[in-house]
Scaffold this motif. Structure first.
Motif, mmCIF file in Angstrom:
data_model
loop_
_atom_site.group_PDB
_atom_site.id
_atom_site.type_symbol
_atom_site.label_atom_id
_atom_site.label_comp_id
_atom_site.label_asym_id
_atom_site.label_seq_id
_atom_site.Cartn_x
_atom_site.Cartn_y
_atom_site.Cartn_z
ATOM 1 N N GLY A 2 25.726 -75.748 -5.794
ATOM 2 C CA GLY A 2 24.556 -74.901 -5.741
ATOM 3 C C GLY A 2 23.325 -75.587 -6.260
ATOM 4 O O GLY A 2 23.270 -76.777 -6.429
ATOM 5 N N ASN A 4 20.354 -75.054 -9.310
ATOM 6 C CA ASN A 4 19.965 -74.311 -10.491
ATOM 7 C C ASN A 4 18.546 -74.726 -10.828
ATOM 8 O O ASN A 4 18.284 -75.871 -11.095
ATOM 9 C CB ASN A 4 20.912 -74.633 -11.649
ATOM 10 C CG ASN A 4 20.623 -73.809 -12.872
ATOM 11 O OD1 ASN A 4 19.903 -72.821 -12.797
ATOM 12 N ND2 ASN A 4 21.179 -74.201 -13.987
ATOM 13 N N THR A 33 16.356 -64.504 -8.409
ATOM 14 C CA THR A 33 17.612 -64.115 -7.810
ATOM 15 C C THR A 33 17.591 -62.618 -7.589
ATOM 16 O O THR A 33 16.985 -61.877 -8.342
ATOM 17 C CB THR A 33 18.807 -64.488 -8.705
ATOM 18 O OG1 THR A 33 18.617 -63.865 -9.970
ATOM 19 C CG2 THR A 33 18.906 -65.987 -8.873
ATOM 20 N N THR A 35 18.838 -58.842 -7.464
ATOM 21 C CA THR A 35 19.722 -57.996 -8.234
ATOM 22 C C THR A 35 19.886 -56.695 -7.482
ATOM 23 O O THR A 35 19.067 -56.345 -6.656
ATOM 24 C CB THR A 35 19.159 -57.691 -9.638
ATOM 25 O OG1 THR A 35 17.884 -57.056 -9.484
ATOM 26 C CG2 THR A 35 19.012 -58.958 -10.457
ATOM 27 N N SER A 38 25.460 -55.082 -3.566
ATOM 28 C CA SER A 38 25.932 -56.245 -2.815
ATOM 29 C C SER A 38 25.260 -56.269 -1.459
ATOM 30 O O SER A 38 24.685 -55.284 -1.017
ATOM 31 C CB SER A 38 27.448 -56.165 -2.642
ATOM 32 O OG SER A 38 27.775 -55.119 -1.741
ATOM 33 N N GLU A 83 29.700 -75.014 0.753
ATOM 34 C CA GLU A 83 29.319 -75.741 -0.451
ATOM 35 C C GLU A 83 30.069 -77.066 -0.471
ATOM 36 O O GLU A 83 31.280 -77.091 -0.326
ATOM 37 C CB GLU A 83 29.671 -74.937 -1.699
ATOM 38 C CG GLU A 83 28.874 -73.671 -1.854
ATOM 39 C CD GLU A 83 29.298 -72.860 -3.067
ATOM 40 O OE1 GLU A 83 30.208 -73.296 -3.800
ATOM 41 O OE2 GLU A 83 28.718 -71.784 -3.270
ATOM 42 N N THR A 88 24.490 -77.048 -0.624
ATOM 43 C CA THR A 88 24.950 -75.841 0.073
ATOM 44 C C THR A 88 24.252 -75.801 1.417
ATOM 45 O O THR A 88 23.033 -75.954 1.493
ATOM 46 C CB THR A 88 24.609 -74.568 -0.722
ATOM 47 O OG1 THR A 88 25.219 -74.646 -2.009
ATOM 48 C CG2 THR A 88 25.110 -73.322 -0.005
ATOM 49 N N GLN A 118 26.147 -70.130 -7.233
ATOM 50 C CA GLN A 118 25.529 -68.904 -6.720
ATOM 51 C C GLN A 118 24.043 -69.111 -6.445
ATOM 52 O O GLN A 118 23.509 -68.609 -5.456
ATOM 53 C CB GLN A 118 25.729 -67.750 -7.719
ATOM 54 C CG GLN A 118 25.130 -66.432 -7.271
ATOM 55 C CD GLN A 118 25.811 -65.841 -6.058
ATOM 56 O OE1 GLN A 118 26.999 -66.067 -5.829
ATOM 57 N NE2 GLN A 118 25.075 -65.090 -5.264
ATOM 58 N N ASP A 121 23.642 -70.990 -3.227
ATOM 59 C CA ASP A 121 23.866 -70.080 -2.103
ATOM 60 C C ASP A 121 22.614 -69.245 -1.839
ATOM 61 O O ASP A 121 22.198 -69.063 -0.690
ATOM 62 C CB ASP A 121 25.035 -69.133 -2.390
ATOM 63 C CG ASP A 121 26.380 -69.828 -2.501
ATOM 64 O OD1 ASP A 121 26.461 -71.043 -2.228
ATOM 65 O OD2 ASP A 121 27.351 -69.147 -2.878
ATOM 66 N N GLU A 122 22.026 -68.726 -2.913
ATOM 67 C CA GLU A 122 20.852 -67.862 -2.763
ATOM 68 C C GLU A 122 19.681 -68.618 -2.146
ATOM 69 O O GLU A 122 18.985 -68.096 -1.274
ATOM 70 C CB GLU A 122 20.466 -67.268 -4.115
ATOM 71 C CG GLU A 122 21.487 -66.261 -4.608
ATOM 72 C CD GLU A 122 21.345 -65.910 -6.075
ATOM 73 O OE1 GLU A 122 20.576 -66.591 -6.792
ATOM 74 O OE2 GLU A 122 22.000 -64.943 -6.504
#
Length: 150
Positions: A2, A4, A33, A35, A38, A83, A88, A118, A121-122
């Motif tokens: 991913g 960061n 990110t 929130t 899902s 990934e 990714t 994650q 991915d985002e």
């Protein structure tokens, strides 16, 4: 894996491509990110809200604006996320009533950042969805004004 992002000094590089056009964004930093519910739950919630809003608008305007019935559509979105170490990749396909759009995007973790799959991915999915959004807007402009106005 991913990406960061922890500040202006750190970032990920990546981009989205569609129709052979690359939109690489070296040094891309920042980003929030999402929130909340899902993805599937959020999509179902948004669809229900849109249907309710359309029905309310139709009722308020006297039943559908000149006798037209409310019509619902289901568009299908497929996201293939891969990934591979610090990268990714995403292939997105949107089937909008037979108009199929594709987008490829990627994100890459800055080696100085802590691995966080994650986040990667985002970034990658977000880029692919933004690209699909731009394609839809271009198609809408083309449909409304003709190819000369793009």
């Amino acid at each position: 894996m991913g990406s960061n992002v922890s500040g202006a000094a750190h970032g990920d590089t990546g981009g989205a491509t569609s129709g052979g056009t690359s939109r690489a964004t070296p040094g891309d930093t920042g980003g929030a990110t999402a929130t909340g519910p899902s993805g599937a739950a959020a999509a179902a919630e948004a669809a229900a809200a849109a249907t309710t809003a359309v029905a309310a608008e139709s009722a308020a305007s006297g039943g559908g604006g000149g006798g037209r019935a409310v019509r619902t559509k289901d568009w299908q979105l497929s996201l293939h996320v891969v990934e591979d170490r610090d990268t990714t990749r995403v292939h997105a396909v949107l089937d909008a009533d037979g108009n199929v759009l594709h987008s490829d995007a990627r994100s890459r973790r800055n080696p100085r950042d802590t691995p966080a799959p994650q986040v990667g991915d985002e970034f990658a999915v977000g880029r692919a969805l933004v690209d699909l959004g731009h394609q839809l807007l271009r198609a809408g402009v083309h449909g409304a004004t003709g190819p000369a106005e793009e």
